[in-house]
Structures are given as C-alpha cells and as structure tokens.
Design a protein around this motif. Structure first.
Motif, PDB file in Angstrom:
ATOM      1  N   UNK A   3       0.750  -0.986  -0.065  1.00  0.00           N
ATOM      2  CA  UNK A   3       0.040   0.074  -0.291  1.00  0.00           C
ATOM      3  C   UNK A   3       1.377   1.070   0.055  1.00  0.00           C
ATOM      4  N   UNK A   4       2.050   1.322   1.074  1.00  0.00           N
ATOM      5  CA  UNK A   4       2.311   2.439   0.755  1.00  0.00           C
ATOM      6  C   UNK A   4       3.440   2.879  -0.910  1.00  0.00           C
ATOM      7  N   UNK A   5       3.695   0.953  -1.250  1.00  0.00           N
ATOM      8  CA  UNK A   5       4.783   1.829  -2.546  1.00  0.00           C
ATOM      9  C   UNK A   5       3.529   2.042  -3.455  1.00  0.00           C
ATOM     10  N   UNK A   6       2.778   2.043  -3.100  1.00  0.00           N
ATOM     11  CA  UNK A   6       1.176   1.706  -4.302  1.00  0.00           C
ATOM     12  C   UNK A   6       1.428   3.130  -4.660  1.00  0.00           C
ATOM     13  N   UNK A   7       1.262   4.406  -2.900  1.00  0.00           N
ATOM     14  CA  UNK A   7       1.167   5.715  -2.417  1.00  0.00           C
ATOM     15  C   UNK A   7       2.662   6.395  -3.091  1.00  0.00           C
TER      16      UNK A   7
END
Length: 65
Positions: A3-7
């Motif tokens: 999720x952090x990588x996508x953000x």
C-alpha cells in the motif's frame, strides 16, 4: 508495505504531472526528489535536486538546509 509503495508511485506521478504543467516550481522538484530517495533512486533524485539550483539559484541553499 504494498500500500505504501502504491502511494509513493501515485505521488511520483502526481509530482511529475505538476512539473510538466509548471516546471518553474522548485518545491515540486524537491518533493519528487525526496520520493525517489525513498525508493533508493539516488541518481534520479540528484538530477532533480540540481534542477532546483537552475530554477532558483539565489534560494538553492534554502532547499537543502
């Protein structure tokens, strides 16, 4: 973690779009450079940080304090 990588990827795209629209805004370069640092893409980040100096040479030190 995904999720952090996508953000981060979305934020990178947003800053790239902002720079395409307004290439004279130094803050967008520093924020994008910081995102690339977080992705360990240091050469790309350095290029962006150098661009800040060409945009606002008189204020360049302020961005790096």
């Amino acid at each position: 973690m995904e999720e952090l990588e996508e953000k981060i990827k979305k934020a990178i795209e947003m800053y790239k779009n902002a720079i395409a629209l307004r290439p004279d805004i130094a803050n967008a370069y520093i924020l994008l450079g910081n995102l690339y640092c977080s992705e360990r893409k240091f050469e790309t980040a350095i290029k962006l940080f150098k661009k800040i100096i060409s945009i606002e040479p008189a204020n360049a030190n302020d961005f790096f304090e």
